[in-house]
Design a protein around this motif. Sequence first.
Motif, PDB file in Angstrom:
ATOM      1  N   LEU A   1       0.825  -0.984   0.010  1.00 46.84           N
ATOM      2  CA  LEU A   1       0.035   0.187   0.019  1.00 46.84           C
ATOM      3  C   LEU A   1       0.859   1.005   0.093  1.00 46.84           C
ATOM      4  O   LEU A   1       0.249   2.468  -0.351  1.00 46.84           O
ATOM      5  CB  LEU A   1      -0.990  -0.002   1.178  1.00 46.84           C
ATOM      6  CG  LEU A   1      -1.776  -1.242   1.316  1.00 46.84           C
ATOM      7  CD1 LEU A   1      -2.612  -0.872   2.437  1.00 46.84           C
ATOM      8  CD2 LEU A   1      -2.523  -1.320   0.024  1.00 46.84           C
ATOM      9  N   LYS A   2       2.075   1.063   0.310  1.00 43.18           N
ATOM     10  CA  LYS A   2       3.021   2.363   0.256  1.00 43.18           C
ATOM     11  C   LYS A   2       3.504   2.560  -1.193  1.00 43.18           C
ATOM     12  O   LYS A   2       3.823   3.567  -1.501  1.00 43.18           O
ATOM     13  CB  LYS A   2       4.250   1.937   1.250  1.00 43.18           C
ATOM     14  CG  LYS A   2       3.854   1.843   2.719  1.00 43.18           C
ATOM     15  CD  LYS A   2       5.128   1.407   3.579  1.00 43.18           C
ATOM     16  CE  LYS A   2       4.716   1.387   5.042  1.00 43.18           C
ATOM     17  NZ  LYS A   2       5.933   0.843   5.610  1.00 43.18           N
ATOM     18  N   VAL A   3       3.260   1.604  -2.112  1.00 43.73           N
ATOM     19  CA  VAL A   3       3.862   1.683  -3.203  1.00 43.73           C
ATOM     20  C   VAL A   3       2.724   1.864  -4.424  1.00 43.73           C
ATOM     21  O   VAL A   3       2.727   2.790  -5.127  1.00 43.73           O
ATOM     22  CB  VAL A   3       4.668   0.342  -3.820  1.00 43.73           C
ATOM     23  CG1 VAL A   3       5.174   0.490  -5.177  1.00 43.73           C
ATOM     24  CG2 VAL A   3       5.854   0.183  -2.865  1.00 43.73           C
ATOM     25  N   ALA A   4       1.647   1.264  -4.245  1.00 48.73           N
ATOM     26  CA  ALA A   4       0.627   1.318  -4.842  1.00 48.73           C
ATOM     27  C   ALA A   4      -0.238   2.697  -4.487  1.00 48.73           C
ATOM     28  O   ALA A   4      -0.969   2.373  -3.487  1.00 48.73           O
ATOM     29  CB  ALA A   4      -0.316  -0.090  -4.767  1.00 48.73           C
ATOM     30  N   LYS A   5      -0.071   3.506  -5.175  1.00 46.25           N
ATOM     31  CA  LYS A   5      -0.564   4.823  -4.600  1.00 46.25           C
ATOM     32  C   LYS A   5      -2.315   5.024  -4.697  1.00 46.25           C
ATOM     33  O   LYS A   5      -2.843   6.076  -4.091  1.00 46.25           O
ATOM     34  CB  LYS A   5      -0.014   5.922  -5.147  1.00 46.25           C
ATOM     35  CG  LYS A   5       1.528   5.828  -5.198  1.00 46.25           C
ATOM     36  CD  LYS A   5       2.040   6.150  -3.538  1.00 46.25           C
ATOM     37  CE  LYS A   5       3.468   6.143  -3.475  1.00 46.25           C
ATOM     38  NZ  LYS A   5       4.007   6.229  -2.127  1.00 46.25           N
ATOM     39  N   ASN A   6      -3.007   4.455  -5.494  1.00 44.05           N
ATOM     40  CA  ASN A   6      -4.493   4.609  -5.738  1.00 44.05           C
ATOM     41  C   ASN A   6      -4.964   3.115  -5.989  1.00 44.05           C
ATOM     42  O   ASN A   6      -4.505   2.088  -6.162  1.00 44.05           O
ATOM     43  CB  ASN A   6      -4.762   5.553  -6.851  1.00 44.05           C
ATOM     44  CG  ASN A   6      -3.928   5.124  -8.143  1.00 44.05           C
ATOM     45  OD1 ASN A   6      -4.025   4.089  -8.550  1.00 44.05           O
ATOM     46  ND2 ASN A   6      -3.190   6.144  -8.694  1.00 44.05           N
ATOM     47  N   GLN A   7      -6.215   3.175  -5.991  1.00 39.99           N
ATOM     48  CA  GLN A   7      -6.986   1.876  -6.166  1.00 39.99           C
ATOM     49  C   GLN A   7      -6.682   1.178  -7.671  1.00 39.99           C
ATOM     50  O   GLN A   7      -6.706   0.063  -7.639  1.00 39.99           O
ATOM     51  CB  GLN A   7      -8.432   2.060  -6.214  1.00 39.99           C
ATOM     52  CG  GLN A   7      -9.128   2.919  -7.371  1.00 39.99           C
ATOM     53  CD  GLN A   7     -10.549   3.210  -7.146  1.00 39.99           C
ATOM     54  OE1 GLN A   7     -11.107   2.616  -5.999  1.00 39.99           O
ATOM     55  NE2 GLN A   7     -11.452   3.532  -8.259  1.00 39.99           N
ATOM     56  N   SER A   8      -6.272   1.884  -8.848  1.00 41.71           N
ATOM     57  CA  SER A   8      -6.087   1.287  -9.882  1.00 41.71           C
ATOM     58  C   SER A   8      -4.568   0.964  -9.935  1.00 41.71           C
ATOM     59  O   SER A   8      -4.531  -0.316 -10.474  1.00 41.71           O
ATOM     60  CB  SER A   8      -6.214   2.458 -11.181  1.00 41.71           C
ATOM     61  OG  SER A   8      -7.576   2.655 -11.340  1.00 41.71           O
ATOM     62  N   GLN A   9      -3.687   1.116  -9.246  1.00 40.55           N
ATOM     63  CA  GLN A   9      -2.399   0.831  -9.089  1.00 40.55           C
ATOM     64  C   GLN A   9      -2.511  -0.401  -8.119  1.00 40.55           C
ATOM     65  O   GLN A   9      -1.949  -1.530  -8.593  1.00 40.55           O
ATOM     66  CB  GLN A   9      -1.434   1.675  -8.595  1.00 40.55           C
ATOM     67  CG  GLN A   9      -1.077   2.820  -9.626  1.00 40.55           C
ATOM     68  CD  GLN A   9       0.127   3.859  -8.868  1.00 40.55           C
ATOM     69  OE1 GLN A   9       0.565   3.611  -7.777  1.00 40.55           O
ATOM     70  NE2 GLN A   9      -0.131   5.040  -9.473  1.00 40.55           N
TER      71      GLN A   9
ATOM     72  N   PRO B   1     -15.671   1.668  -9.668  1.00 40.62           N
ATOM     73  CA  PRO B   1     -15.097   1.360  -8.458  1.00 40.62           C
ATOM     74  C   PRO B   1     -14.863   2.670  -7.447  1.00 40.62           C
ATOM     75  O   PRO B   1     -13.997   3.372  -8.007  1.00 40.62           O
ATOM     76  CB  PRO B   1     -13.983   0.266  -8.452  1.00 40.62           C
ATOM     77  CG  PRO B   1     -14.167  -0.158 -10.138  1.00 40.62           C
ATOM     78  CD  PRO B   1     -14.847   0.994 -10.636  1.00 40.62           C
ATOM     79  N   SER B   2     -15.121   2.779  -6.476  1.00 34.54           N
ATOM     80  CA  SER B   2     -14.824   3.726  -5.562  1.00 34.54           C
ATOM     81  C   SER B   2     -14.289   3.132  -4.260  1.00 34.54           C
ATOM     82  O   SER B   2     -15.145   3.188  -3.120  1.00 34.54           O
ATOM     83  CB  SER B   2     -15.987   4.652  -5.382  1.00 34.54           C
ATOM     84  OG  SER B   2     -15.642   5.772  -4.503  1.00 34.54           O
ATOM     85  N   CYS B   3     -13.099   2.593  -4.254  1.00 35.55           N
ATOM     86  CA  CYS B   3     -12.577   2.000  -2.915  1.00 35.55           C
ATOM     87  C   CYS B   3     -11.917   2.806  -2.129  1.00 35.55           C
ATOM     88  O   CYS B   3     -11.646   2.460  -1.006  1.00 35.55           O
ATOM     89  CB  CYS B   3     -11.894   0.790  -3.303  1.00 35.55           C
ATOM     90  SG  CYS B   3     -12.540  -0.380  -4.425  1.00 35.55           S
ATOM     91  N   GLY B   4     -11.360   4.120  -2.585  1.00 38.57           N
ATOM     92  CA  GLY B   4     -10.672   4.889  -1.690  1.00 38.57           C
ATOM     93  C   GLY B   4      -9.376   5.121  -2.017  1.00 38.57           C
ATOM     94  O   GLY B   4      -8.909   4.388  -2.989  1.00 38.57           O
TER      95      GLY B   4
END
Length: 262
Positions: free
Chosen positions: A108-116, A259-262
């Motif tokens: 989660l520190k590398v994947a900056k948003n839901q699509s990543q 999707p709206s996961c945050g």
Amino acid sequence: MKYKGKILVTVMVGMLTACATSPLGRNQFLLMPEDQMNEMGATAYAQIKQETPVSGNQSQAAYVRCVANAITTTLPEKQSWEVNLFEDNAANAFALPGGKIGVNTGLLKVAKNQSQLATVIGHEIGHVQAQHSNERMSLEYATQNGLGLIGAIAGQDTAVKQGIFAALGLGAEYGVSLPFSRKHEAEADIIGLQLMAKAGFDPRESINLWVNMAAANGGEPPEFMSTHPSNETRINGLQSKLPEVMPLYNKAKAAGRNPSCG
């Protein structure tokens, strides 16, 4: 003699269904029955949960499940998927046969948003969809009694057990280096792009995800992809596929998949 006969029957039955085709049309050798692969995946997952703390951050866990569920609900096979966020700083994720997904807090520190994040989860589900674990397990253990492999997972830490975890894609965490091949990686990349696009996640963010991965690892692939294609090779491959998957993304958005996961 009965034991040998049992092995022979197991192998012969497996051989009858050994020839298969991947989702991208590649010929495969799959010896292991699907239900046996699912059982091995579930057993391995249960052991991981015993050995690695599940994160107590409910907000982050819900976020990860939201992204994973958005992808799994588009799959043709309707099954329940168990998704957990593990307290581990390694930027890692995995998916196992039998509907099991694990994501480390470090990712989660590398994947900056839901699509990543969807890029990585889609990639890992892609390995499962293409039965890459089965393919590797079949090649590694075609001469052994497959029914004995399930018991080996829950037993002592033996070479056979380590080999099984490695074939399932968990080798880096268990001291065995048997990574997915570049052929499997390229296949999972493409399937992952298709899955995230169909779920309404922006496949263009896959490029940014790998730029972040490269920065976080000093230009090297992350640990769980240590022998995979270089970041530059992977990014070029993803970019070349974007024209093919963007219509899937646009179709998903038109159909209301947002999707709206945050």
